[in-house]
Scaffold this active site. Structure first.
Site, PDB file in Angstrom:
ATOM      1  N   ASP A 431      16.979-132.041  -2.451  1.00 21.28           N
ATOM      2  CA  ASP A 431      17.213-132.630  -1.140  1.00 21.28           C
ATOM      3  C   ASP A 431      16.496-133.969  -1.005  1.00 21.28           C
ATOM      4  O   ASP A 431      15.388-134.158  -1.510  1.00 21.28           O
ATOM      5  CB  ASP A 431      16.705-131.656  -0.067  1.00 21.28           C
ATOM      6  CG  ASP A 431      16.913-132.147   1.336  1.00 21.28           C
ATOM      7  OD1 ASP A 431      18.078-132.297   1.733  1.00 21.28           O
ATOM      8  OD2 ASP A 431      15.913-132.389   2.035  1.00 21.28           O
ATOM      9  N   GLU A 484      20.860-135.147  -4.169  1.00 28.69           N
ATOM     10  CA  GLU A 484      21.364-135.740  -2.931  1.00 28.69           C
ATOM     11  C   GLU A 484      20.676-137.101  -2.800  1.00 28.69           C
ATOM     12  O   GLU A 484      19.583-137.211  -2.252  1.00 28.69           O
ATOM     13  CB  GLU A 484      21.054-134.866  -1.718  1.00 28.69           C
ATOM     14  CG  GLU A 484      21.636-135.443  -0.431  1.00 28.69           C
ATOM     15  CD  GLU A 484      20.897-135.020   0.819  1.00 28.69           C
ATOM     16  OE1 GLU A 484      21.433-135.238   1.910  1.00 28.69           O
ATOM     17  OE2 GLU A 484      19.784-134.489   0.719  1.00 28.69           O
TER      18      GLU A 484
END
Length: 761
Positions: A431, A484
């Site tokens: 993330d 990401e």
């Protein structure tokens, strides 16, 4: 005993009583004397009496130095075999002496590897381990807290009183204590006293299980004993290249997929009901499903939909539901909201048995300030940078890991290995990678520090990510490591040995923004924005991209996918189907968030669950059927995935017909030489004679059409397929005369076995 020794004993006793002692082994347990005898000293706060049990002998122990230090003299070294009968508060019990077990738990090589950041299995040493020492069962506690004045184990074992079980400081800032007789399931924390005398109670950073929120204690839990049945799956995974496989991911949040009624508890194997974990204050009658219940309901659902993988939003332990799991406090523990570590193992094992891979979201970029967590762990900025200009995410209210500290980097890299090794996961999605790569991320001028070269790149984070990915693929060559990363940082999916970050997939954030911007437009205006749906092909081979429509796109007022679309309800559904079909036929692996597969109308709410009642209505059933068929088509046609990252795999037929908002292209597969023709019409205007050039004459079967009636469409199409005509267009001598339904995408496949005779319409 000399006055000097007596003074030492009084001082040691005072330090023990005040939780200030860092070397209790110097005082407690068996102590050799100058005359060859041994003195046994036991530390028993608030005990009225202690009896030494040594073989067949029993002898009362005296308190010559302090009322809580009991001692007795013996002729020989008693080792660890003796026991103590303790009388305290009117209760008598027998136990082994924790300070008789003096051998280091962390060996010299363990400490060396940890200090240089290369102990890939450090969790086998750190944390709480149920084990035997000298044949005596118990729990070994091991903690890294180099700046602490003293550390104690507190918990059920001592009524949370830090005076009872002081730990021994070893080299390298390691603290150890073996507590004999302690069973699994015990709650515990570490009581850390700082050099300034402040006292903190911390959960175990390496704890394998924690209490259900809002409670924050760690739980003594074993790692071994689960019987895996997925050997064939793991061997196949690690002997193949995942990039050459179809990957269609169902991203989801376990706690908001579906709830159960609180008055219908989960029944344990022994027939007793498990205490329900409330879903949210907004739903007082609802509880969270357990891992076994999720396995029973989720796995068949995902398999029926045809997805290849489940991606779980963080299932590491976290205190606040509203963080969605992205503010982690228990890095080495699956959250207890849904059950035990072994129940999560069983969930993964069942996924593999049904042919479904498991990806988890991993969050090495930051951590919360919760008092029981890593923040200011031992009275110093141990895990985070001290300077807030590089140590804080002010906008998120979290702290940033100090990647330059070897032991911190080791904590994270080993954690990555841990989830693959202990829980058999198949991939991670990292993330907020951009927040790690740039020192000025979400920071105004003057509130960030440049790197050693004067730039804004976080070189320490880059080196950490490279190390993490290198170690991951060294141990698990078939794993997925997905970034990401929302900027244009180069070489995200290139190998580390040529300077890349080492991921093997990257979310294509540019594609996602372009697609949503395009599909949110009134179809009449789309002719002026054709570039939105074609631009991604120009850069798609610069990285190994995964196309993702994630949870971030259906929260914070963005509305869900269906309601992003313009027009009346029919057009909203048609646009949704066309977007998903374009996503599935575009190069790149696939990820969609739960609810998109049936056209969820509301935004995602972490405290709610999906709108399953919508499946009572035909339009939502149609979207779901289409996703099922899309996944079936995708997995059955290698042209849609085999060459995702090779330019051979895609070729435009026509990307320039912006006046009609129509595009056409081929997906090709190099091994067999097969190809598919894809034609999309992104306006509500149908076209009865739209010509598309094709490379080979023959019959082209219409194998997929988003406008089929079973999907909720108008059922326009090409009667199952069309033969070519010798009509040159788009650089080809042959072409198809097609009917293009409104707001649709169709897929055609050349069928050499069928007749070239014209089909009567």
């Amino acid at each position: 005993m000399t006055n000097t020794v007596l003074e030492w004993m009084v001082e040691d006793a005072q330090r023990l009583a005040e939780c200030r002692h860092d070397h209790p082994f110097a005082v407690l347990g068996p102590q050799p004397q100058e005359d060859g005898t041994w003195v046994l000293r036991a530390w028993m706060p608030e005990a009225e009496g202690v009896t030494l049990l040594l073989g067949d002998q029993e002898m009362g122990m005296s308190t010559p130095h302090h009322p809580w230090i009991f001692e007795a003299s013996v002729a020989h070294d008693p080792g660890c075999a003796y026991r103590l009968r303790v009388h305290r508060g009117g209760i008598t019990h027998e136990q082994h002496d924790p300070w008789a077990f003096r051998q280091d738990w962390m060996g010299e090589m363990d400490r060396h590897l940890f200090a240089e950041g290369n102990h890939h299995h450090i969790w086998r040493r750190m944390g709480a381990h149920h084990c035997e020492r000298e044949g005596i069962p118990g729990v070994m506690f091991c903690l890294w807290a180099p700046h602490a004045r003293s550390v104690s184990v507190i918990g059920d074992l001592n009524s949370w009183d830090g005076r009872h079980h002081p730990m021994q400081q070893r080299l390298g800032g390691i603290w150890e204590l073996f507590v004999p007789g302690l069973a699994e399931g015990q709650l515990y924390k570490y009581e850390i006293r700082t050099q300034e005398g402040h006292c903190y109670q911390k959960a175990d950073p390496y704890g394998f299980q924690h209490e259900v929120r809002p409670d924050t204690s760690s739980v003594v839990s074993h790692l071994d004993g689960f019987h895996w049945t997925d050997t064939d799956w793991i061997q196949k995974r690690d002997s193949s290249n995942p990039l050459d496989q179809p990957i269609a991911v169902y991203e989801m949040h376990l706690g908001s997929w579906i709830h159960a009624a609180a008055d219908e508890p989960f029944i344990e194997a022994d027939g007793t009901p498990r205490a329900p974990v409330p879903a949210a204050d907004l739903k007082p009658g609802a509880r969270l499903l357990t891992y076994p219940e999720l396995a029973d309901r989720l796995i068949p659902y995902v398999k029926e939909r045809g997805f290849t993988h489940i991606e779980l939003m963080p299932i590491t332990e976290h205190p606040f539901d509203g963080s969605w799991g992205y503010q982690v406090t228990g890095w080495y523990a699956p959250t207890s909201r849904y059950g035990t570590p072994d129940e999560f193992r069983a969930f993964v094992d069942r996924c593999h048995a049904e042919g479904i891979g498991v990806i988890i979201d991993w969050v090495p970029g930051h951590f919360p300030r919760d008092s029981h967590g890593l923040a200011f762990f031992d009275g110093c900025h141990l895990y985070e940078h001290a300077d807030p200009r590089i140590g804080e995410h002010k906008e998120w209210g979290t702290l940033i890991f100090n990647y330059s500290r070897n032991e911190v980097r080791n904590f994270l890299v080993a954690n990555l290995v841990f989830w693959f090794d202990q829980f058999h996961i198949d991939g991670i999605r990292v993330d907020a990678v951009a927040s790690m790569l740039y020192r000025d991320y979400l920071r105004p001028d003057g509130e960030w520090l440049p790197n050693e070269h004067g730039g804004r790149e976080n070189t320490e984070a880059v080196q950490f990510l490279q190390q993490a990915n290198h170690v991951l693929f060294q141990h698990f060559p078939g794993a997925l490591s997905i970034a990401e990363e929302s900027t244009t940082w180069p070489m995200v999916t290139q190998p580390t040995d040529i300077g890349g970050l080492g991921f093997n997939l990257k979310w294509n954030m540019g594609w996602m923004h372009d697609m949503l911007d395009y599909f949110e437009l009134d179809p009449w205006f789309r002719q002026f924005h054709q570039n939105n749906i074609t631009f991604s092909i120009w850069y798609t081979y610069t990285e190994n991209f995964m196309l993702a429509l994630s949870h971030d796109e259906v929260v914070h007022g963005k509305s869900n996918l269906l309601h992003k679309m313009p027009g009346d309800d029919w057009q909203k559904y048609a646009n949704t189907r066309a977007l998903l079909a374009y996503m599935w036929t575009h190069p790149g692996k696939k990820t969609i968030f739960m609810g998109m597969e049936f056209g969820q109308r509301a935004e995602w709410n972490v405290w709610g669950d999906l709108q399953w009642d919508l499946l009572n209505y035909e339009p939502h059933q149609g979207v779901q059927r289409m996703v099922d068929d899309l996944n079936g088509l995708y997995k059955s046609e290698p042209a849609l995935w085999r060459d995702d990252f090779d330019q051979y795999g895609f070729q435009w037929i026509d990307c320039n017909d912006n006046r009609h908002s129509v595009i056409s292209f081929m997906r090709r597969e190099s091994t067999s030489g097969t190809w598919l023709v894809v034609v999309a019409n992104f306006t509500p205007q149908s076209h009865s004679h739209y010509r598309v050039g094709v490379p080979l004459a023959g019959y082209y079967e219409e194998i997929f059409n988003t406008d089929a009636s079973k999907y909720g469409g108008s059922n326009l199409g090409n009667m199952g397929g069309k033969p070519t005509e010798e009509w040159g267009i788009h650089g080809y001598e042959n072409s198809l005369d097609l009917c293009l339904p409104p707001l649709s995408l169709m897929v055609f496949k050349h069928d050499p076995k069928k007749s070239l005779n014209p089909v009567q319409e």
